[in-house]
Design a protein around this motif. Sequence first.
Motif, short mmCIF file in Angstrom:
data_model
loop_
_atom_site.label_atom_id
_atom_site.label_comp_id
_atom_site.label_asym_id
_atom_site.label_seq_id
_atom_site.Cartn_x
_atom_site.Cartn_y
_atom_site.Cartn_z
N ASN A 36 94.80 111.98 -19.01
CA ASN A 36 94.51 110.69 -19.64
C ASN A 36 93.30 110.80 -20.56
O ASN A 36 92.43 111.65 -20.37
CB ASN A 36 94.25 109.63 -18.57
CG ASN A 36 95.43 109.43 -17.65
OD1 ASN A 36 96.56 109.21 -18.10
ND2 ASN A 36 95.20 109.51 -16.34
N ASN A 37 93.26 109.90 -21.54
CA ASN A 37 92.13 109.82 -22.47
C ASN A 37 91.77 111.21 -23.00
O ASN A 37 90.66 111.71 -22.80
CB ASN A 37 90.91 109.17 -21.80
CG ASN A 37 89.83 108.81 -22.80
OD1 ASN A 37 90.09 108.66 -23.99
ND2 ASN A 37 88.60 108.68 -22.32
N LEU A 38 92.72 111.82 -23.68
CA LEU A 38 92.57 113.20 -24.14
C LEU A 38 91.36 113.39 -25.03
O LEU A 38 91.04 112.54 -25.88
CB LEU A 38 93.83 113.62 -24.90
CG LEU A 38 95.07 113.91 -24.06
CD1 LEU A 38 96.29 114.02 -24.96
CD2 LEU A 38 94.89 115.17 -23.24
N LYS A 39 90.70 114.54 -24.84
CA LYS A 39 89.57 114.94 -25.66
C LYS A 39 89.90 116.26 -26.32
O LYS A 39 90.80 116.99 -25.91
CB LYS A 39 88.30 115.05 -24.81
CG LYS A 39 87.90 113.74 -24.13
CD LYS A 39 86.69 113.94 -23.25
CE LYS A 39 86.23 112.62 -22.63
NZ LYS A 39 87.29 111.98 -21.83
N LYS A 40 89.12 116.61 -27.36
CA LYS A 40 89.39 117.85 -28.09
C LYS A 40 89.32 119.07 -27.17
O LYS A 40 90.09 120.01 -27.33
CB LYS A 40 88.38 118.00 -29.24
CG LYS A 40 88.68 117.13 -30.46
CD LYS A 40 89.87 117.66 -31.22
CE LYS A 40 90.11 116.87 -32.50
NZ LYS A 40 89.09 117.16 -33.53
N ASN A 41 88.39 119.05 -26.20
CA ASN A 41 88.26 120.23 -25.33
C ASN A 41 89.37 120.33 -24.29
O ASN A 41 89.38 121.26 -23.48
CB ASN A 41 86.89 120.25 -24.65
CG ASN A 41 86.63 119.02 -23.80
OD1 ASN A 41 87.53 118.22 -23.58
ND2 ASN A 41 85.41 118.86 -23.33
N ASP A 42 90.33 119.39 -24.30
CA ASP A 42 91.52 119.53 -23.46
C ASP A 42 92.55 120.45 -24.10
O ASP A 42 93.55 120.81 -23.46
CB ASP A 42 92.16 118.16 -23.20
CG ASP A 42 91.31 117.29 -22.27
OD1 ASP A 42 90.74 117.84 -21.32
OD2 ASP A 42 91.21 116.08 -22.50
N SER A 43 92.31 120.83 -25.36
CA SER A 43 93.22 121.76 -26.03
C SER A 43 93.13 123.12 -25.35
O SER A 43 92.04 123.72 -25.26
CB SER A 43 92.84 121.89 -27.51
OG SER A 43 92.98 120.66 -28.18
N ALA A 44 94.26 123.61 -24.85
CA ALA A 44 94.28 124.88 -24.12
C ALA A 44 95.72 125.22 -23.78
O ALA A 44 96.65 124.49 -24.14
CB ALA A 44 93.42 124.79 -22.86
N GLU A 45 95.89 126.32 -23.05
CA GLU A 45 97.20 126.68 -22.50
C GLU A 45 97.21 126.31 -21.02
O GLU A 45 96.25 126.59 -20.29
CB GLU A 45 97.44 128.19 -22.66
CG GLU A 45 98.79 128.64 -22.10
CD GLU A 45 98.98 130.14 -22.17
OE1 GLU A 45 99.70 130.69 -21.32
OE2 GLU A 45 98.39 130.77 -23.08
N TYR A 46 98.29 125.66 -20.57
CA TYR A 46 98.40 125.20 -19.19
C TYR A 46 99.59 125.90 -18.52
O TYR A 46 100.68 125.98 -19.11
CB TYR A 46 98.58 123.68 -19.14
CG TYR A 46 97.35 122.92 -19.61
CD1 TYR A 46 96.40 122.49 -18.70
CD2 TYR A 46 97.14 122.67 -20.97
CE1 TYR A 46 95.26 121.80 -19.12
CE2 TYR A 46 96.01 121.99 -21.40
CZ TYR A 46 95.08 121.57 -20.47
OH TYR A 46 93.95 120.90 -20.90
N THR A 47 99.36 126.40 -17.31
CA THR A 47 100.43 127.06 -16.56
C THR A 47 100.57 126.42 -15.19
O THR A 47 99.58 125.96 -14.59
CB THR A 47 100.13 128.56 -16.38
OG1 THR A 47 98.91 128.73 -15.64
CG2 THR A 47 100.01 129.25 -17.72
N PHE A 48 101.81 126.38 -14.71
CA PHE A 48 102.11 125.85 -13.38
C PHE A 48 102.45 127.01 -12.45
O PHE A 48 103.17 127.94 -12.85
CB PHE A 48 103.29 124.88 -13.46
CG PHE A 48 103.72 124.33 -12.14
CD1 PHE A 48 102.92 123.44 -11.44
CD2 PHE A 48 104.95 124.71 -11.58
CE1 PHE A 48 103.32 122.93 -10.21
CE2 PHE A 48 105.35 124.21 -10.36
CZ PHE A 48 104.53 123.31 -9.67
N ARG A 49 101.93 126.97 -11.23
CA ARG A 49 102.14 128.08 -10.30
C ARG A 49 102.46 127.55 -8.91
O ARG A 49 101.93 126.52 -8.47
CB ARG A 49 100.90 128.97 -10.23
CG ARG A 49 100.52 129.56 -11.58
CD ARG A 49 99.31 130.46 -11.49
NE ARG A 49 98.91 130.92 -12.82
CZ ARG A 49 97.91 131.75 -13.04
NH1 ARG A 49 97.22 132.25 -12.02
NH2 ARG A 49 97.60 132.11 -14.27
#
Length: 486
Positions: free
Chosen positions: A248-261
């Motif tokens: 929620n309420n996305l910020k620029k530093n939320d930019s990344a690669e996300y993986t589910f494990r």
Amino acid sequence: MCSTSCPLTETPAAYIWYKNGEFLYQDWSPWYQQLVSSEEAVRYSCAIKGYEDLRAPEVSVDSVTSTCFTVTYAKGRMCSYKQTSEDEPCSITYPREVQVQKTPEWTYVKLTCRTSCPLTVSQTAYRWYRDGYLYRYIDSQQLSVSHSSVQSFSCAVKGLEDLHSAEVCAGDNNCWIVNYISRRICALQGSSVNISSEYSYPYHQLPQSKSWFKITRSGKQEVKELIKPAGHVEYYDNMKNHHILRINNLKKNDSAEYTFRLQQQNGGWKQSDSPGVTLVVTGLEVKFTPSAVVTEGQRVTLTCSTSCPLTDNTNYIWYLNSRPLTLPENQNKHLVLDPVSSQHAGNYSCAVKTHNNISSREKTLTVHSKTGKWTPAAAAGVGAVLLVIIPLIVFCWIRRKRTSDQSPTTGATDNMEQLNPGPLHVNISAPPAEQEELHYSSVHFSRTQTDPLYSTVQPPQPKEQEDVAYAVVSFRSNKTTDSGST
């Protein structure tokens, strides 16, 4: 996307994009900002700031369909396996989707690597992956696997290894699998986003935990951060074999690669064969082309710019001085003012139509008037000045006439005292030749440029047989004197 073959030391890196060999823009996002359609005459390239001499090979988009797209490289290096010259252009067809199809046979399962569009002759080799690791590199697009296998398989086409198929179980969904609904997401700063994963596991082995990780890169080191749900981040696991990470309420530093494990009972982690979900968080910015300071009559394009391309069906809202502009529905990210006028000057902002209409900061467009050209305001000013000057000239002429005409023998004094003229009218004529003392009024017009809209007042044109034209005001009285009518 502008990609490199090794990790970058700068985080985030600055990417530079070129169009037809010319600098286009620089941004931290590796994505090209616009959705690209088929434009054979337009060539694209990119580079990393500081390494501009190492540009990517120029590429043009030949065709785009729902199943595949074809691009042409200006140099043949990308197609060197076809034995083409490096100086010659070459084309490659890329599928939009690769999938593994299962066909049960008597004692085994036949796996076929299928693409969404026909491949070229050279693209006949395939890579097969088992449990996330490279298994075989073979020419055949088919693979035979035992019915009892509890392993997962995926595939890719030679030269297109970035486009993985989803994982499948050779057996009856009795293995560990992690797939993603979408691997690339562009989202607006301040909005919320759902990152979705599909998974499965053996019937007799429940996962110990289900977690999302955020992968960032600091120099050449990869940092994996476990994401814990709390306020800014939420987990949704109420659907079978489907897990959602909501930010929620996305910020620029939320930019990344996300993986589910999935954490297995032995403590190990199961993750997808392919890379995770790349999230780029972008803001909105108004940009003016050619510039924010223009002259009346020019063409100005306003762009609601983002660092990555939003979806095709995004609706934009434009504001001038904080008031929404009335524009057609499904307005795109470009607002064209052609020709621009002084009425278009002001503060512009844009927004994307969502439940809270996320908007950009205001930017000012300045419009200069053309030098020497009459505008409505200038014409009104000239008219006001003439309305003041002309009555003054007429009044002075009357006073002078009264003084010059006073004589005891003509009776002009009585006549002027009882003067009661009707409606005034101006006659343009030549004065009597025998008159000794003449008094004239004249108006001079000086123009540097003629504008059809504001050129309704014209100076008098001299006749061919007359040297000078004068403006004469004549008055007629209703009173009759002994000497006649005046």
